[in-house]
Structure formats: structure tokens, C-alpha cells
Scaffold this motif. Sequence first.
Motif, short mmCIF file in Angstrom:
data_model
loop_
_atom_site.label_atom_id
_atom_site.label_comp_id
_atom_site.label_asym_id
_atom_site.label_seq_id
_atom_site.Cartn_x
_atom_site.Cartn_y
_atom_site.Cartn_z
N THR A 82 0.83 -1.21 0.00
CA THR A 82 0.00 0.00 0.00
C THR A 82 0.87 1.26 0.00
O THR A 82 0.65 2.15 -0.84
CB THR A 82 -1.00 -0.02 1.18
N ARG A 91 -1.10 4.93 12.25
CA ARG A 91 0.28 4.48 12.50
C ARG A 91 0.37 2.94 12.46
O ARG A 91 1.08 2.32 13.24
CB ARG A 91 0.77 4.98 13.86
N SER A 92 -0.38 2.33 11.53
CA SER A 92 -0.36 0.86 11.46
C SER A 92 0.94 0.36 10.83
O SER A 92 1.65 1.10 10.15
CB SER A 92 -1.54 0.35 10.62
N VAL A 129 0.43 0.43 6.82
CA VAL A 129 0.29 1.67 6.05
C VAL A 129 1.00 2.85 6.73
O VAL A 129 1.99 3.38 6.22
CB VAL A 129 -1.19 2.07 5.79
N HIS A 185 -2.53 9.79 15.40
CA HIS A 185 -3.17 8.50 15.72
C HIS A 185 -4.31 8.74 16.71
O HIS A 185 -4.65 9.91 16.98
CB HIS A 185 -2.12 7.52 16.26
N SER A 186 -4.82 7.66 17.25
CA SER A 186 -6.05 7.81 18.06
C SER A 186 -5.82 8.57 19.37
O SER A 186 -6.76 9.03 19.98
CB SER A 186 -6.65 6.43 18.36
N LYS A 187 -4.57 8.70 19.77
CA LYS A 187 -4.29 9.41 21.03
C LYS A 187 -3.79 10.84 20.79
O LYS A 187 -3.36 11.52 21.72
CB LYS A 187 -3.23 8.64 21.85
N ILE A 225 -6.72 16.18 15.76
CA ILE A 225 -5.84 15.94 14.61
C ILE A 225 -5.89 17.08 13.60
O ILE A 225 -4.96 17.26 12.82
CB ILE A 225 -6.13 14.59 13.90
N VAL A 244 -6.98 5.52 8.34
CA VAL A 244 -7.60 5.39 9.66
C VAL A 244 -8.61 4.24 9.70
O VAL A 244 -8.61 3.42 10.62
CB VAL A 244 -8.31 6.71 10.05
N ILE A 247 -13.67 10.80 8.21
CA ILE A 247 -13.12 11.44 9.42
C ILE A 247 -12.39 12.74 9.07
O ILE A 247 -12.28 13.65 9.87
CB ILE A 247 -12.19 10.46 10.20
N GLY A 292 -8.39 4.90 3.19
CA GLY A 292 -9.49 4.23 3.89
C GLY A 292 -10.44 3.48 2.97
O GLY A 292 -10.77 3.94 1.87
N ILE A 293 -10.84 2.30 3.43
CA ILE A 293 -11.89 1.53 2.74
C ILE A 293 -12.91 1.17 3.81
O ILE A 293 -12.64 0.34 4.68
CB ILE A 293 -11.32 0.25 2.08
N ASN A 294 -14.05 1.83 3.78
CA ASN A 294 -15.07 1.60 4.80
C ASN A 294 -16.35 1.16 4.11
O ASN A 294 -16.87 1.88 3.26
CB ASN A 294 -15.32 2.91 5.58
N VAL A 328 -6.17 4.14 -4.12
CA VAL A 328 -5.00 3.44 -3.57
C VAL A 328 -5.14 1.92 -3.67
O VAL A 328 -4.16 1.21 -3.87
CB VAL A 328 -4.76 3.90 -2.11
N GLY A 329 -6.37 1.42 -3.55
CA GLY A 329 -6.58 -0.03 -3.63
C GLY A 329 -6.05 -0.62 -4.94
O GLY A 329 -5.49 -1.71 -4.96
P1 NDP Z 1 -5.49 0.00 11.48
O1 NDP Z 1 -6.80 -0.19 12.14
O2 NDP Z 1 -4.41 -1.00 11.65
O3 NDP Z 1 -4.91 1.42 11.90
C1 NDP Z 1 -5.73 2.55 11.98
C2 NDP Z 1 -4.92 3.70 12.53
O4 NDP Z 1 -5.80 4.82 12.66
C3 NDP Z 1 -4.34 3.42 13.91
O5 NDP Z 1 -3.00 3.86 13.96
C4 NDP Z 1 -5.23 4.24 14.85
O6 NDP Z 1 -4.55 4.79 15.96
C5 NDP Z 1 -5.65 5.39 13.96
N1 NDP Z 1 -6.91 5.96 14.39
C6 NDP Z 1 -8.04 5.33 14.74
N2 NDP Z 1 -8.98 6.23 15.10
C7 NDP Z 1 -8.42 7.44 14.99
C8 NDP Z 1 -8.89 8.76 15.22
N3 NDP Z 1 -10.12 8.99 15.65
N4 NDP Z 1 -8.04 9.78 15.00
C9 NDP Z 1 -6.78 9.55 14.56
N5 NDP Z 1 -6.28 8.33 14.32
C10 NDP Z 1 -7.12 7.29 14.53
O7 NDP Z 1 -5.84 0.21 9.94
P2 NDP Z 1 -4.95 0.05 8.61
O8 NDP Z 1 -3.79 0.97 8.63
O9 NDP Z 1 -4.75 -1.39 8.34
O10 NDP Z 1 -6.01 0.56 7.52
C11 NDP Z 1 -6.53 1.86 7.58
C12 NDP Z 1 -7.61 2.00 6.52
O11 NDP Z 1 -7.04 1.77 5.25
C13 NDP Z 1 -8.74 0.96 6.63
O12 NDP Z 1 -9.93 1.55 6.19
C14 NDP Z 1 -8.32 -0.14 5.67
O13 NDP Z 1 -9.42 -0.86 5.18
C15 NDP Z 1 -7.68 0.69 4.60
N6 NDP Z 1 -6.68 -0.02 3.82
C16 NDP Z 1 -6.72 0.16 2.48
C17 NDP Z 1 -5.80 -0.44 1.68
C18 NDP Z 1 -5.85 -0.17 0.23
O14 NDP Z 1 -5.23 -0.90 -0.52
N7 NDP Z 1 -6.56 0.87 -0.21
C19 NDP Z 1 -4.77 -1.33 2.21
C20 NDP Z 1 -4.74 -1.38 3.66
C21 NDP Z 1 -5.69 -0.75 4.41
P3 NDP Z 1 -3.93 3.86 17.14
O15 NDP Z 1 -2.67 3.29 16.57
O16 NDP Z 1 -3.70 4.80 18.24
O17 NDP Z 1 -4.95 2.81 17.44
#
Ligand code: NDP
Length: 283
Positions: free
Chosen positions: A141, A166-167, A170, A189-191, A195, A209, A214, A230-232, A261-262
Motif C-alpha cells: 500500500t 500508525r499501522s 500503512v 493517531h487515536s491518542k 488531529i 484510519v 473522518i 481508507g476503505i469503509n 489506492v486499492g
Molecule cells: P489499522 O486499524 O491497523 O490502523 C488505523 C490507525 O488509525 C491506527 O493507527 C489508529 O490509531 C488510527 N486511528 C483510529 N482512530 C483514529 C482517530 N479517531 N483519529 C486519529 N487516528 C485514529 O488500519 P490500517 O492501517 O490497516 O487501515 C486503515 C484503513 O485503510 C482501513 O480503512 C483499511 O481498510 C484501509 N486499507 C486500504 C488499503 C488499500 O489498498 N486501499 C490497504 C490497507 C488498508 P492507534 O494506533 O492509536 O490505534
Amino acid sequence: MGEKINVKEIVKRKKEDLKLEVEKIKEKGINPKLAVILASDDEASKIYVGKKRKMCEELGILQEEYILDKNVDTQEVVEIIKRLNNDSSVNGILVQLPLFKHLNMDVILDTISDKKDVDGFHPLTLGKLFIGEAETFIPCTPKGIMTILDDIGTTYEGKHAVIVGRSRIVGKPISQILLKRGATVTICHSKTGDISLYTKQADILVAAVGKPHIITKDMIKPGAIVVDVGINRIAGKILGDVDTENALEVCSKITPVPGGVGLTTVLSLLENVVQATKEQNNI
Ligand code: NDP
């Protein structure tokens, strides 16, 4: 008024280039091959595996799938990966995430040979990325995000890149790549708290996210380039993390969802398979 980046067109062009590269490798009697392991009931994962299969077919890359049922244990998956590591006809190994909950993801991913780690999640691969070594697989990604940003002529030095998320797959890797390319990087990130304090300063904004819309228009700096990862899935529709239609009033460019991005994520995987094949055969 900003514009949606035509990612489909970028991917079409890159696919043609990659297809030619595969043909050149085949002329040497070498057939690039990807092995895919699916150990999950996740419907989205099944769709992703299907997309990867389709693109392999289009590019002439061989692909074999290991579809495992829920009775499989970690050791059995490890044994399959060890066998694939030692099989010289297999150039890349991909374990589709997420796995069945009872499986140990770290043990499984750590078993993949770093020479065949085309998804780029092995600790050694990520470690190389973080110390800035050029010879490594870039996770798909983040690699796809860079394909888009580079294609539209983005410059990085002197730019502020803000990553939301911060996954391991990605947020963290894309932050390191942008840092290496000369951007000044902030990771939220979530903490983080509010933002928008950071996103409003972003010349390049990456939202990864997993929360629909968001990122709203008032959180975007005028003229920013926005990458929506994001993919929701909401009520049968796929929404990004960014409220795209309103964001277009302020940003200069934005990746659409779906069709963004997908698409480059799948392309990047196959680029990594080709890279692995070349490295393993000293081409
Ligand atoms: P994760 O759930 O692993 O990580 C999400 C991140 O977002 C975490 O670091 C989390 O913080 C942060 N977060 C959550 N809530 C908030 C908030 N309210 N404010 C700020 N930061 C926040 O997800 P991924 O990284 O795996 O994926 C993210 C999105 O991307 C998903 O929708 C997924 O489906 C999509 N995706 C798309 C791909 C593509 O090819 N287009 C490939 C991979 C993912 P914290 O670390 O503190 O929990």
C-alpha cells in the motif's frame, strides 16, 4: 477546485510496463510465480485474493493458492511457508491478512523468507525500510501511494506530510518513505487529540484510519495533495476516510475511493514479485 487523480489510468500504464518486463523475464525461461495463503473466512480478503489472481493472469504471472480451513493451526501454516521458501519455482509468498484469530500472525509472517517477502511485512524487510536501505521490498500500500504521488509529479523536500494512522502496513511505512524522500513528517493517531491542528498544515495528507469521512474539508490546507487510503463498507457502499466531494473545494488533488489506492496496492504486489524474481535469478 481540486481534481480527483485518475488512478485507473496510472495503473493501466504501469501494468503495460510490468507486462513487458514479465515477458522479458519469460524469454530467459523463467516464469515468475506468486504463492498466496488464505487462512481466514473474511469476505473482503477473499475479494482481495481474487483481485490478485486476476491481475496475475493479466500479467502472465503464475499464481498458486493455499485456501486453508478454520481447523488449520499455526504450525501447519508455518510448514507450508517453509516448503514454499525452499521451492525455487516460487518467487513471492503472500499471507493474506487478517488471519483466523487463533493463528499467531507474528510467527507466521516471520517464517516467510525475506527474499520472498513480497508483501513487505517481515521484520527484516521493515527494518531495512526504516534504516533507509534501498534494496528491500516496500509494503504494497505505501509503495502504491508513492506510485501515485510520483506519477503526478509531487515534490517532497520542504513539504510537510501528515499521516493519520500508525499501522504496521500503512501509516508507519509510508511515514518512513516520505521522510526518506525529504518531507517533514507528522504522524497522528487515536491518542493525538485534535488531529485537525496537524492536518491543516499538511501539504501532503495521507489518511489511513478506517473511519468514514473522518477528514472533512475544514481540516485540509488549501492546495494540499490528499491520499485517501481508507476503505469503509457502509450500507453496501465503499467510503474513504476523507469526505471527498467537499474536500475537492480546498485540496489540489485527491485519490478517489473506490478506484484509488486499492488499485495501486495490487499493482505494487506484482511489481514486488517481479523484483523478487529478478533478484533471485540475478537478472
Ligand atoms: P489499522 O486499524 O491497523 O490502523 C488505523 C490507525 O488509525 C491506527 O493507527 C489508529 O490509531 C488510527 N486511528 C483510529 N482512530 C483514529 C482517530 N479517531 N483519529 C486519529 N487516528 C485514529 O488500519 P490500517 O492501517 O490497516 O487501515 C486503515 C484503513 O485503510 C482501513 O480503512 C483499511 O481498510 C484501509 N486499507 C486500504 C488499503 C488499500 O489498498 N486501499 C490497504 C490497507 C488498508 P492507534 O494506533 O492509536 O490505534
